[in-house]
Each structure stands twice: as C-alpha cells, then as structure tokens.
Design a protein around this motif. Sequence first.
Motif, mmCIF file in Angstrom:
data_model
loop_
_atom_site.group_PDB
_atom_site.id
_atom_site.type_symbol
_atom_site.label_atom_id
_atom_site.label_comp_id
_atom_site.label_asym_id
_atom_site.label_seq_id
_atom_site.Cartn_x
_atom_site.Cartn_y
_atom_site.Cartn_z
ATOM 1 N N HIS A 228 -7.941 -24.234 -27.876
ATOM 2 C CA HIS A 228 -7.186 -25.661 -28.041
ATOM 3 C C HIS A 228 -6.607 -25.471 -29.474
ATOM 4 O O HIS A 228 -5.810 -26.004 -29.886
ATOM 5 N N ALA A 229 -7.818 -25.132 -30.447
ATOM 6 C CA ALA A 229 -7.424 -24.983 -31.898
ATOM 7 C C ALA A 229 -6.213 -24.199 -32.378
ATOM 8 O O ALA A 229 -5.396 -24.467 -33.054
ATOM 9 N N MET A 230 -6.101 -22.909 -31.547
ATOM 10 C CA MET A 230 -5.045 -22.219 -31.818
ATOM 11 C C MET A 230 -3.892 -22.670 -31.480
ATOM 12 O O MET A 230 -2.690 -22.321 -31.871
ATOM 13 N N VAL A 231 -3.875 -23.348 -30.000
ATOM 14 C CA VAL A 231 -2.634 -23.742 -29.564
ATOM 15 C C VAL A 231 -2.000 -24.884 -30.567
ATOM 16 O O VAL A 231 -0.827 -25.057 -30.734
ATOM 17 N N ASP A 232 -2.959 -25.747 -30.947
ATOM 18 C CA ASP A 232 -2.589 -26.746 -31.910
ATOM 19 C C ASP A 232 -1.901 -26.099 -33.267
ATOM 20 O O ASP A 232 -0.981 -26.682 -33.959
ATOM 21 N N LYS B 45 1.502 -24.927 -32.416
ATOM 22 C CA LYS B 45 2.699 -25.862 -32.448
ATOM 23 C C LYS B 45 2.833 -26.415 -33.993
ATOM 24 O O LYS B 45 4.247 -26.770 -34.295
ATOM 25 N N ARG B 46 2.047 -26.502 -34.716
ATOM 26 C CA ARG B 46 2.203 -27.265 -36.155
ATOM 27 C C ARG B 46 3.090 -26.128 -37.027
ATOM 28 O O ARG B 46 3.938 -26.484 -37.695
ATOM 29 N N CYS B 47 2.659 -24.797 -36.904
ATOM 30 C CA CYS B 47 3.556 -23.846 -37.508
ATOM 31 C C CYS B 47 4.889 -23.900 -36.910
ATOM 32 O O CYS B 47 5.752 -23.746 -37.762
ATOM 33 N N ARG B 48 5.252 -24.012 -35.797
ATOM 34 C CA ARG B 48 6.594 -23.955 -35.025
ATOM 35 C C ARG B 48 7.280 -25.074 -35.647
ATOM 36 O O ARG B 48 8.511 -24.994 -35.937
ATOM 37 N N SER C 166 -5.979 -22.661 -38.145
ATOM 38 C CA SER C 166 -6.639 -23.479 -37.135
ATOM 39 C C SER C 166 -7.823 -24.186 -37.549
ATOM 40 O O SER C 166 -8.486 -23.617 -38.722
ATOM 41 N N THR C 167 -8.275 -25.422 -36.856
ATOM 42 C CA THR C 167 -9.309 -26.154 -37.431
ATOM 43 C C THR C 167 -10.737 -25.329 -37.083
ATOM 44 O O THR C 167 -11.659 -25.783 -37.799
ATOM 45 N N ASP C 168 -10.658 -24.143 -36.354
ATOM 46 C CA ASP C 168 -11.747 -23.332 -36.300
ATOM 47 C C ASP C 168 -12.433 -22.802 -37.512
ATOM 48 O O ASP C 168 -13.350 -22.397 -37.508
ATOM 49 N N GLY C 169 -11.272 -22.653 -38.413
ATOM 50 C CA GLY C 169 -11.768 -22.044 -39.482
ATOM 51 C C GLY C 169 -11.395 -20.588 -39.930
ATOM 52 O O GLY C 169 -11.585 -19.834 -40.812
ATOM 53 N N TRP C 170 -11.140 -19.952 -38.868
ATOM 54 C CA TRP C 170 -10.823 -18.528 -38.744
ATOM 55 C C TRP C 170 -9.586 -17.986 -38.155
ATOM 56 O O TRP C 170 -9.122 -16.812 -38.681
ATOM 57 N N SER C 171 -9.136 -18.531 -37.073
ATOM 58 C CA SER C 171 -7.814 -18.297 -36.620
ATOM 59 C C SER C 171 -6.618 -19.064 -37.199
ATOM 60 O O SER C 171 -6.728 -19.888 -37.938
ATOM 61 N N ALA C 172 -5.386 -18.509 -36.956
ATOM 62 C CA ALA C 172 -4.112 -18.865 -37.690
ATOM 63 C C ALA C 172 -2.935 -18.466 -36.935
ATOM 64 O O ALA C 172 -2.817 -17.748 -36.277
ATOM 65 N N ALA C 173 -1.961 -19.199 -37.119
ATOM 66 C CA ALA C 173 -0.479 -19.064 -36.462
ATOM 67 C C ALA C 173 0.438 -18.724 -37.602
ATOM 68 O O ALA C 173 0.444 -19.192 -38.889
ATOM 69 N N ARG C 174 1.171 -17.656 -37.354
ATOM 70 C CA ARG C 174 2.318 -16.991 -38.285
ATOM 71 C C ARG C 174 3.489 -16.678 -37.511
ATOM 72 O O ARG C 174 3.400 -16.040 -36.480
ATOM 73 N N ILE C 175 4.524 -17.313 -37.891
ATOM 74 C CA ILE C 175 5.714 -17.060 -37.068
ATOM 75 C C ILE C 175 7.087 -17.206 -38.090
ATOM 76 O O ILE C 175 6.850 -17.441 -39.306
ATOM 77 N N GLU C 176 8.091 -16.161 -37.622
ATOM 78 C CA GLU C 176 9.361 -16.084 -38.622
ATOM 79 C C GLU C 176 10.468 -15.835 -37.626
ATOM 80 O O GLU C 176 10.535 -15.465 -36.748
ATOM 81 N N GLU C 177 11.491 -16.362 -38.344
ATOM 82 C CA GLU C 177 13.104 -16.245 -37.633
ATOM 83 C C GLU C 177 13.825 -15.734 -38.978
ATOM 84 O O GLU C 177 13.725 -16.011 -40.071
ATOM 85 N N GLU C 178 14.728 -14.858 -38.702
ATOM 86 C CA GLU C 178 15.919 -14.458 -39.539
ATOM 87 C C GLU C 178 17.123 -15.364 -39.040
ATOM 88 O O GLU C 178 17.446 -15.326 -37.930
ATOM 89 N N ILE C 179 17.651 -15.947 -40.032
ATOM 90 C CA ILE C 179 19.001 -16.716 -39.729
ATOM 91 C C ILE C 179 20.208 -16.328 -40.647
ATOM 92 O O ILE C 179 20.186 -15.857 -41.652
ATOM 93 N N VAL C 180 21.536 -16.212 -40.097
ATOM 94 C CA VAL C 180 22.504 -16.028 -40.384
ATOM 95 C C VAL C 180 23.219 -17.298 -40.569
ATOM 96 O O VAL C 180 23.116 -18.275 -39.691
ATOM 97 N N VAL C 181 23.674 -17.567 -41.912
ATOM 98 C CA VAL C 181 24.427 -18.978 -42.394
ATOM 99 C C VAL C 181 25.941 -18.740 -41.989
ATOM 100 O O VAL C 181 26.486 -17.893 -42.410
ATOM 101 N N THR C 182 26.505 -19.546 -41.046
ATOM 102 C CA THR C 182 27.970 -19.643 -40.489
ATOM 103 C C THR C 182 28.633 -20.656 -41.282
ATOM 104 O O THR C 182 28.050 -21.492 -41.896
ATOM 105 N N PRO C 183 29.915 -20.497 -41.190
ATOM 106 C CA PRO C 183 30.773 -21.566 -41.916
ATOM 107 C C PRO C 183 30.451 -23.145 -41.269
ATOM 108 O O PRO C 183 30.408 -24.177 -41.927
ATOM 109 N N THR C 184 29.892 -23.219 -40.210
ATOM 110 C CA THR C 184 29.435 -24.548 -39.624
ATOM 111 C C THR C 184 27.999 -24.906 -39.503
ATOM 112 O O THR C 184 27.543 -26.051 -39.039
ATOM 113 N N GLY C 185 27.007 -23.936 -39.745
ATOM 114 C CA GLY C 185 25.737 -24.209 -39.338
ATOM 115 C C GLY C 185 24.929 -22.785 -39.618
ATOM 116 O O GLY C 185 24.751 -22.161 -40.702
ATOM 117 N N HIS C 186 24.422 -22.098 -38.425
ATOM 118 C CA HIS C 186 23.455 -21.193 -38.577
ATOM 119 C C HIS C 186 23.633 -20.468 -36.905
ATOM 120 O O HIS C 186 23.914 -20.989 -36.054
#
Length: 448
Positions: A280-284, A287-290, A372-392
């Motif tokens: 549950h700690a990893m799921v939380d 979600k925070r990371c996302r 995570s609140t368990d003190g040892w696990s963690a989440a890491r996420i990354e996205e690559e973005i192209v900036v377009t004339p109207t957004g991304h």
Amino acid sequence: MALKTHGSMAVDWEQRIDFDRLRRERLQKAKDLLAKSSMGALLCFDMNNVRYITATHIGTWAQDKANRFTLLPQNDEPILWDFGSAAKHHQLNCPWLGERSRPGISMLRGAMTPEMGRAEDVAKKIRVELEMCGLHKEPLGIDIIEPPVLFALQKEGIEVVDGQALMSEARVIKTQDEISLLNHSAMMVDAAYDELYRAMKPGLRENEAVGLVSKVLYDLGSEYVEAVNAISGERCNPHPHVFSDRVLRPGDPVYYDILHSYMGYRTCYYRCFTVGYASHAMVDAYKRCRDYLDAAIELVRPGRTTAEIAAVWPKAEEFGFPNEEACFALQYGHGVGLAIWEKPVISRLVSFDHPVEIKPGMVFALETFWPSTDGWSAARIEEEIVVTPTGHEVITRFPAEELLVAGAHYFTVNGPLPTTRESEAPASERVLDMIEASAKTERVGVSG
C-alpha cells in the motif's frame, strides 16, 4: 497524435526523415548564431557539437577522447580534423565536407604527453585557418578543451572565449527532423519496456535486465546504449543512479531509466514497476509521484516558463533532503537531443531565479521521484515532451498512468492473491486467538 512514427528505412514512396535537410538546418542555426555573436569563429571538441555542425560520426568510443575537432569560421563552411582514416572516409562519403575533412590528432586526454607537441600542432592548425579568413585577431569561441591546447592557442595570440553557450542555444529548439528522430528513439524504448515487463520475475538480476534491454535496442538499430539504470528493492531509496547484480524478489519495487541513441538522438525514459504485488505504501508513493509529473506536463505549452513547472514540485525538505542541491535531478526537467541533458534545465535549484520561456520545438524530459512511507521503497517516473505551437505531445508511450505489476500472479486455494498487499500481513483474529489460548494452556506470559 501529430507526430508520425516511420520505419527505419528510406523509401521512394513516402516522405520520411530528410537527412539532407537535417544537416543543412543544423549547420545554418549554428552559423546564424555565430553571425550575431562577437566571435570570429567557433572551435568545437564536444563530439555532439562536432556532429551537429559537420554531420559526422565515428562511433561512441570516441565520445570521451576530446580529440576530434571542427572549426566554423564566420561566413564560411566548417573544417573537420579527425582520426586519420576517418578523415579519408569523410572525404569519400560526406560530400558536404569534401577536402575540408582532414587528419588531425590532439592529446587524447593526456595520453599524448606534452613533449609530443600535439597541443601546439592543433593550435597552429587553427591559427593558419583563422589567418586565411582574416579572423585571427577576433575572439575564438570554444565549447570544451584540454588545458594544454588552450594554453597553446593563447601562445599563438588567439583570444579564447566561451563558445559552449552558443552551441547550447543552437540546439535548444529542435528541427522537424530532429523531433522525428527523437520520437523514433523513444519508440525503440517503448519496445524495450514491453520485453522487460514480460521478463521480470523473482530471480531476474538487475544486470540481466540491462542486458535484455540492450539487446532489444541494438536489434532495433540503436547506435549506442548509453546506460540502463536498473534499481530494485531497498536500492530504490535513496536513488543510487547505477545498476547492480541484485536479484528481484516478490513485492520488490523496481524502476529503470533507459538512455540510448538513434542517429545521435537520445532518450531519458524512466518506468516503475513492482514484482508480483505492491505494498500500500508503494501504491501511494506512485500516485504521489505521478501527480507531480502530471501537474508538470499540464503546464507545458508555449509562453509558460520553467519556473511555473518547478513550482508544482515539492521542496527538498518535504521528501527528506536538506536543500535543493542535495536532491538535484529527483524532481527535474532537461532538454533531450544529441545529448541526454540539454537546455532547458527545470529545477527548483535554478528555475525560480533564472526562468526560461517554453517555446515550440523544445523537447525535454520531466522526471519525478517520491519515497514510500516504509522508508526504503520509492517511485520514479519520466516522460519526454515535445512542445508544439499550441501545447505539447508526450512521445514516451509505454503505460505509466498507474503502477504496473510484473511477473506471475499468485494463486491460493481461495483464488488469486491481490496485487496490492503487504509482504507481512497483520495477524488475523484466528491467529490472535491461538496465541492467547496457548499462553493460557502453557501458563506463559504474553507481552504486547
């Protein structure tokens, strides 16, 4: 999706990546900025800048040698000095260079010792060309350089100034073909993650995951797998930024960063999983990371600034660090192109005091981390973005909206085990009754 994904071949029946246009437009951007500067010429040793200006490549083994160099004079074409046979190869196969591809050897990061005179030889080559162009009294911009070569240039009477900023500025806005190559490069990592997801299970080692990813990428045409960070279990927090031979276990969190090059254009692409099930700690934490990542992506559009993006990320003290320098690159954005880290840099460390306007044609990665609140696990996420004339547009497409569970699902006599569960479940009422009954029967005290 506005960006097209092409095959890797050239064909006569469809317009794909135009490499002649890529070469022409990259060089012109460098020329235009040089023309506006106070420099008479630009001298580059950084292999990414050499490739950007000359459209040559001799393999990533040369990346750390600082030996190849190119001179771009004002109102003229670039001259390239390269390893002997490579120079001849360029003469034969790179008609945009021709006789301006020449053999030249610098110091090989100190392997050529001072008495061999290589630094002086480089300096004389540069001075001769500058004199022929009437530019020897003008400032010479340089991106990176070995100190003996710098000193030798100064002895030749050449004023050396910073040219790295000019090349960083030239590369910050990507051309149409650069964006296509970055999209293609990300597509290859999509495929690598799919294979990796299918392979993850207890017993797989981090280094085996690195090998699997490398094979998929090279089979698809990667020219260079720069790194695969494979981080699992208790290694997730703090983030060590390097893989090991640790073995995956049930319930482990695991995240990867896949960095490779296709036609010179890189990826920086994290994904996060758990093996078999997640706490549950990893799921939380996920979600925070996302949420931090999604908030940053939502702000990406022309006219916004890097400060606005950095502002939605947590302060260092909120996730266990004393200051922003101590947690640098955990909540982070950076340009992606011929190098992994280009302009713009997005961070609470620098972006508030030095905001950069977001413009169409920028391509950058946004990456977030949450322990995570368990003190040892963690989440890491990354996205690559192209900036377009109207957004991304997001070009990293392997699913990451929610935490993915890899490996076999486990079954009991009562059905499948839930994928969100704790490694050590709380004691049931039946177990507690057993403990109490045994204490009474055996007449021993039960503490707690």
